[in-house]
Design an enzyme around this catalytic site. Structure first.
Site, short mmCIF file in Angstrom:
data_model
loop_
_atom_site.label_atom_id
_atom_site.label_comp_id
_atom_site.label_asym_id
_atom_site.label_seq_id
_atom_site.Cartn_x
_atom_site.Cartn_y
_atom_site.Cartn_z
N GLY A 55 -28.82 45.66 40.05
CA GLY A 55 -29.93 46.32 40.70
C GLY A 55 -29.63 47.78 40.96
CB CYS A 56 -30.82 50.06 43.61
SG CYS A 56 -30.52 51.74 44.22
CE1 TYR A 57 -28.24 55.20 40.10
CE2 TYR A 57 -27.42 54.65 37.91
CZ TYR A 57 -28.11 55.51 38.75
OH TYR A 57 -28.68 56.65 38.25
#
Length: 215
Positions: A55-57
């Site tokens: 997901g969002c890094y």
């Protein structure tokens, strides 16, 4: 993170992916803002590297520098576009997913423990989605660096699926990729984002279930 893909994404191939560029978008990366170590370059002797997409890094990277990594960075992997920008990846036309590179000392933390943190820190049962973040760049994926990592990742996914099955949860959709794919660094503003922006966005999608460590 502010950019979402809606609707059914097209199938991306080498023929229809965005062309990218021959030069990196971050040619001279600064040292890690928390650890002080290089975020690019060769892996030091005795260490290993792992590549994980969850997901969002932004929040994902912080998980691994706090876990005890030697260094971490964020970038893109799994697609076709060479040296993509963040905005290009957000179009869904590169084939890449947001990825964290983790360089670690296996005498201090094992690859199995890194995979445990990976599975426990996102929801691997949601396809192209983590929380409110939707799009192929948020898909769950493991990119093995060695054949041994590949086998460990497969085994860990199997073990965690048994846990999820016991809890009546859905099937894991995490991709497990063999060694050989290229990692491209993201722009400087994305590196160690939550250190630079302590109150910045951090996706907290989880299953809430513990993942066994593969032996």
């Amino acid at each position: 993170m502010g950019f979402l893909q809606f609707g059914q994404p097209p199938t991306i191939t080498a023929d229809n992916a965005l062309p990218g560029r021959s030069v990196p978008v971050l040619p001279n990366p600064a040292p890690h803002t928390v650890l002080g170590t290089p975020i690019d370059g060769p892996v030091p002797d005795g260490m290993e590297e792992a590549f994980l997409a969850l997901g969002c890094y932004w929040g994902a990277e912080k998980i691994f520098w706090e876990l005890g990594a030697y260094t971490t960075s964020v970038g893109f992997m799994g697609g076709f576009t060479e040296n993509p920008t963040y905005m290009e990846v957000c179009t869904g036309m590169t084939g890449h997913t947001e990825t964290v590179r983790v360089v670690f000392d296996p005498n201090k933390i094992s690859y199995g423990e890194i995979l445990q943190a990976f599975f426990e820190s996102h929801d691997p049962t949601t396809l192209n989605r983590q929380g409110n973040d939707r799009g192929t760049q948020y898909r769950s994926a493991i990119f093995a660096s060695t054949d041994e990592q590949y086998e460990t990742a497969l085994r860990t996914r199997e073990l965690y699926q048994e846990v999820l099955d016991g809890a009546g949860r859905d099937t894991i959709v995490t991709e497990v990729n063999k060694p050989g794919q290229t990692y491209f660094l993201a722009e400087d503003e994305h590196q160690q984002y939550l250190d630079k922006n302590p109150f910045g966005y951090n996706c907290h999608a989880r299953t809430g279930l513990a993942c066994p460590v593969a032996r």
